[in-house]
Design an enzyme around this catalytic site. Structure first.
Site, PDB file in Angstrom:
ATOM      1  N   ALA A  76       0.858  -1.182   0.000  1.00 50.90           N
ATOM      2  CA  ALA A  76       0.000   0.000   0.000  1.00 50.90           C
ATOM      3  C   ALA A  76       0.899   1.238   0.000  1.00 50.90           C
ATOM      4  O   ALA A  76       1.888   1.277  -0.719  1.00 50.90           O
ATOM      5  CB  ALA A  76      -0.973  -0.048   1.167  1.00 50.90           C
ATOM      6  N   SER A  77       0.616   2.224   0.831  1.00 45.81           N
ATOM      7  CA  SER A  77       1.346   3.497   0.734  1.00 45.81           C
ATOM      8  C   SER A  77       2.786   3.439   1.207  1.00 45.81           C
ATOM      9  O   SER A  77       3.532   4.416   1.017  1.00 45.81           O
ATOM     10  CB  SER A  77       0.591   4.592   1.489  1.00 45.81           C
ATOM     11  OG  SER A  77      -0.558   4.974   0.765  1.00 45.81           O
ATOM     12  N   VAL A  78       3.221   2.339   1.807  1.00 48.34           N
ATOM     13  CA  VAL A  78       4.656   2.167   2.049  1.00 48.34           C
ATOM     14  C   VAL A  78       5.389   2.169   0.705  1.00 48.34           C
ATOM     15  O   VAL A  78       6.584   2.469   0.629  1.00 48.34           O
ATOM     16  CB  VAL A  78       4.921   0.879   2.851  1.00 48.34           C
ATOM     17  CG1 VAL A  78       6.413   0.606   3.003  1.00 48.34           C
ATOM     18  CG2 VAL A  78       4.281   0.986   4.246  1.00 48.34           C
ATOM     19  N   SER A  79       4.656   1.889  -0.378  1.00 49.53           N
ATOM     20  CA  SER A  79       5.223   1.940  -1.731  1.00 49.53           C
ATOM     21  C   SER A  79       5.732   3.326  -2.101  1.00 49.53           C
ATOM     22  O   SER A  79       6.606   3.461  -2.973  1.00 49.53           O
ATOM     23  CB  SER A  79       4.168   1.527  -2.768  1.00 49.53           C
ATOM     24  OG  SER A  79       3.668   0.232  -2.555  1.00 49.53           O
ATOM     25  N   LYS A  80       5.187   4.363  -1.485  1.00 51.20           N
ATOM     26  CA  LYS A  80       5.508   5.723  -1.922  1.00 51.20           C
ATOM     27  C   LYS A  80       6.992   6.045  -1.788  1.00 51.20           C
ATOM     28  O   LYS A  80       7.532   6.851  -2.552  1.00 51.20           O
ATOM     29  CB  LYS A  80       4.652   6.734  -1.156  1.00 51.20           C
ATOM     30  CG  LYS A  80       3.191   6.738  -1.592  1.00 51.20           C
ATOM     31  CD  LYS A  80       2.370   7.793  -0.864  1.00 51.20           C
ATOM     32  CE  LYS A  80       0.977   7.939  -1.466  1.00 51.20           C
ATOM     33  NZ  LYS A  80       0.118   6.772  -1.276  1.00 51.20           N
TER      34      LYS A  80
END
Length: 345
Positions: A76-80
């Site tokens: 999820a937003s850890v991908s950013k």
């Protein structure tokens, strides 16, 4: 030895014996993830040495596959942080500038977005309208990053003038993935593989696309409904890559964490840019860099999507990192990761 000294030594030994070991305390904090439901993988690493590296519960309930250090979760937003790193690599290459207007690379953005810069997209200061709020309610085909651009093209207004405020923007990071593709001449998933994952030995990490390489050791997401776990692995936004489409394991995240301490991937100036507070957020205790939240002496990011809740918390000055990846909709893991970190600080 004098009696008083013996008594003091005895009291000290008794106190040490009564104090729970970090391992015991970690298992107590992770108890909710253990057992027969969807689980988690936990990494605690200091100076490159894993202090905790284990799985709890199950990665796949239907096939009864236990969670392990090799289990791959949708970040999820850890991908950013990886999307931000891709942009910073292109800055190092001289192909992109943080001051570039986003419309230079994506002319399909509406005229209202003309002043938004790449750096403002990275720090959520662009003001783009949330694509989740303008996608059709009857959407049946999962969106990709280019579909997010198409939605943005029809929305010729912003929440605020670029650079004047902060609003967390998944759409902004989808635009960054498209800028990576335009500037590099390759797909976002291939750029990540060739420039980040393969060089760092992150062999089980990928930006997942339908029809592409499968996710190895894949965890499936679940949500609790009526006292039962129901598989809720994908939604209509799960295929957008730039804001949250990467899968990884705690073993590979350990490699990523190690690379952030030196010039192996990102230069010193790029790392400084990523970890410098560029804006205040809607939480007075948190500032935002490029793909990282900054709180006191920690840099961190959480990630939440249907069936997954994840977090990475780094204390660079202490060289301590906690990564907690889970395949369930509850609980939110940030406070648990902080409590685990404090056992070792």
């Amino acid at each position: 030895m004098r009696p008083a000294v013996l008594l003091a030594a005895g009291i000290l030994l008794a106190a040490c014996a009564a104090r729970p070991s970090p391992d015991t305390s970690v298992d107590a904090l992770m108890a909710r993830y253990d057992g027969h439901g969807p689980g988690a993988s936990l990494l605690v690493v200091r100076d490159g040495v894993p202090l905790v590296r284990r799985g709890y519960g199950f990665a796949d309930l239907e096939k009864r596959v236990p969670a392990s250090p090799q289990t791959d979760y949708r970040l999820a937003s850890v991908s950013k942080q990886f999307t931000a790193a891709a942009i910073l690599l292109l800055v190092q290459d001289g192909k992109v500038s943080l001051d570039d207007r986003a419309r230079r690379w994506l002319p399909g953005l509406p005229p209202a977005a003309d002043a938004i810069t790449v750096g403002q997209l990275l720090s959520h200061q662009g003001g783009l309208v949330d694509y989740e709020d303008v996608m059709p309610a009857d959407t049946t085909v999962p969106l990709r990053d280019k579909d997010v651009l198409a939605l943005m093209a029809k929305t010729d207004h912003l929440y605020f003038a670029p650079g004047t405020s902060y609003r967390y923007s998944n759409g902004g990071y989808a635009m960054l993935a498209l800028i990576v593709e335009k500037a590099s001449g390759t797909s976002f998933q291939d750029f990540l593989r060739d420039r980040i994952f393969v060089p760092l030995g992150m062999t089980h990490t990928l930006a997942y696309v339908k029809g592409g390489p499968p996710v190895p050791n894949r965890a499936y997401g679940y949500s609790e409904e009526g006292g039962h776990w129901v598989r809720t692995d994908q939604s209509m936004t799960s295929s957008v890559l730039g804001d949250g489409g990467i899968y990884s394991s705690i073993d590979d995240m350990a490699r990523w964490d190690a690379a952030l301490y030196g010039d192996r991937l990102l230069s010193e100036s790029s790392r400084a840019a990523a970890f410098t507070p560029h804006t205040r957020t809607d939480d007075p205790t948190v500032e935002y860099g490029y793909g990282w939240r900054i709180t006191g002496d920690s840099v961190w990011h959480s990630g939440e999507t249907i069936g997954f809740r994840n977090v990475i918390v780094r204390y660079p000055d202490r060289r301590l990192t906690v990564v907690l990846l889970t395949n369930r909709n509850d609980p939110e893991p940030y406070k648990t990761a902080l409590a685990i970190a404090h056992l070792y600080l």
